[in-house]
Scaffold this active site. Structure first.
Site, short mmCIF file in Angstrom:
data_model
loop_
_atom_site.label_atom_id
_atom_site.label_comp_id
_atom_site.label_asym_id
_atom_site.label_seq_id
_atom_site.Cartn_x
_atom_site.Cartn_y
_atom_site.Cartn_z
N TYR A 95 0.83 -1.20 0.00
CA TYR A 95 0.00 0.00 0.00
C TYR A 95 0.87 1.25 0.00
CZ TYR A 95 -3.82 3.19 0.82
OH TYR A 95 -4.74 4.20 0.67
N ASP A 128 9.14 3.02 1.72
CA ASP A 128 7.95 3.76 2.13
C ASP A 128 7.81 3.58 3.64
OD1 ASP A 128 5.51 4.81 2.71
OD2 ASP A 128 4.45 3.83 1.06
N LYS A 167 1.95 10.56 8.01
CA LYS A 167 1.38 10.23 9.33
C LYS A 167 2.02 10.98 10.50
CE LYS A 167 -0.45 5.75 7.78
NZ LYS A 167 -1.82 6.06 7.41
#
Ligand code: PMP
Length: 405
Positions: free
Chosen positions: A159, A259, A286
């Protein structure tokens, strides 16, 4: 697939949810008039309707009916210090009367960038965006521009947000995904440019043999491999596998993109520091925004300079990039994230993981716990979970009941 929960258990949990949440139900019905499916963020939809949030405080989350929950999700790992931490709130309150958005450069951008550069050994310079999606989109574009190559490699089930390249084989239906050693690359969402799937190669997670075969086959066309050091934060990347990706990308002249949008919460230097692996580019999101919309791309100075506005091969702008509210909240959140804070929160994660393990052991319900440090997740299966395909062993029905409960 393990046995589904007995019907009476499902019924009881559903009834209890309906009884406790009439306010959410009413709000959902109203929202459906104005938002498709009452929703503007897919992942927060849960049948029969999602909870509507009222407020959060520390580790607590309150819904509009006044129910209090221990919030173990923290906006999908992004609130390192819980809701409304006083130091973060104070930083934001100090900034608000001074303005929230400027078409000018700001010192707070330099400050948050400095914090990332100081913490992450592979990062020389940084660009800010407003989401992890943008960060991975630019990581891929920069890698293609820098190498002058057109293909990228991603992990099956990996993802990286919602742009077209990230969408390829994001949640592939396994009956269409081809054999495990030759996974087919195809869009998850309708509406993705058809051609994208030709330029994104898909490899299985934690399978070095297959990964190497596929990458070497098209080596000269590959700009980068993008990989989460822990998939979804829960399936840990094997150190040897990640190291192999480092070695192959180097040997074929491609870049390695880590990532770390989720995994940056495990250690001061991210998961790359845990493994001692140096990627060329790293994406962040985040936690670095202190609870505000954020993304960042960092990496080797010579690669990142491709975005230098004095000679921009890859121009990058964004109306709210580096806005001072996000920057100040992010700086406060990162400053709170001391070595002691990492130790404390990772210990809490270990305790939670042990607790889940104990429950599985005591009840005999087949399950296992994954993640690392403060990243904790479980799946109702005892089969080893090493990649996307092995998630199929999980009992999704039971998982959704736990959420509802
Ligand atoms: N990469 C990873 C590893 C993520 O987990 C996410 C979000 N869950 C993203 C990228 C995309 O970030 P955003 O939701 O901010 O676009």
């Amino acid at each position: 697939m393990t046995a589904v929960a007995p019907a009476n258990v499902r019924e009881r949990i559903q009834q209890e949810f309906l009884r406790r949440t009439p306010g959410s139900k009413a709000q959902f019905e109203r929202a459906c008039k104005y938002l498709p499916g009452g929703n503007t963020r897919g992942v927060v939809y849960h049948a029969p309707y999602p909870l509507f949030a009222d407020r959060g405080a520390g580790a607590s989350f309150y819904d509009v009916d006044g129910n209090r929950y221990l919030d173990l999700l923290n906006n999908y790992t992004s609130l390192m210090h819980g809701h409304a931490h006083p130091r973060v709130t104070e930083a934001v309150m100090r900034q608000l009367p001074k303005g929230t958005a400027f078409a000018a450069a700001l010192e707070c951008q330099t400050e948050l960038a400095r914090i990332l550069v100081d913490r992450v050994a592979s990062v020389d310079t940084v660009r800010f965006m407003n989401s992890g999606t943008e960060a991975t989109m630019f990581a891929i574009r920069v890698a293609k521009a820098f190498t002058n190559r057109n293909k990228i490699v991603k992990i099956e089930g990996g993802y990286h947000g919602t742009h077209d390249a990230a969408d390829i084989s994001m949640y592939p239906q396994l009956d269409k995904a081809g054999p495990e050693d030759e996974p087919r690359a195809f869009p998850t969402s309708a509406g993705v440019f058809r051609g994208v799937a030709q330029d994104v190669l898909v490899i299985p997670y934690n399978n070095p043999g297959v990964a190497e075969k596929i990458i070497r086959r098209e080596g000269a066309d590959i700009a980068a491999v993008i990989v989460e050091p822990a998939m979804g934060g829960m399936i840990l990347g094997d150190a040897e596998y990640l190291r192999l990706l480092r070695e192959i990308t180097k040997s074929i002249g491609a870049l390695l993109i880590f990532d770390e949008v989720i995994t940056f919460r495990v250690a001061r230097g991210g998961m790359q520091a845990v493994h001692g692996i140096t990627p060329d580019l790293t994406t962040f999101g985040k936690i670095i925004g202190g609870g505000f919309a954020v993304g960042a791309l960092g990496g080797r100075g010579d690669i990142m300079s491709i975005m230098d506005p004095r000679k921009p091969a890859v121009p990058q702008s964004g109306t709210f990039n580096g806005n001072p509210v996000t920057m100040e909240a992010g700086r406060a959140a990162m400053e709170l994230l001391t070595d002691e804070a990492f130790v404390r929160v990772n210990r809490l994660g270990d305790r939670l993981r042990e607790g889940f393990e104990q429950v599985f052991a005591e009840t005999g319900v087949p399950g296992q716990v994954g993640g690392m440090g403060s990243l904790v997740g479980f799946i109702f299966s005892r089969e080893p979970v090493t990649n996307f395909r092995s998630l199929k062993h999980g009992d999704a029905d039971r998982q959704s009941l736990v959420h509802l409960a």
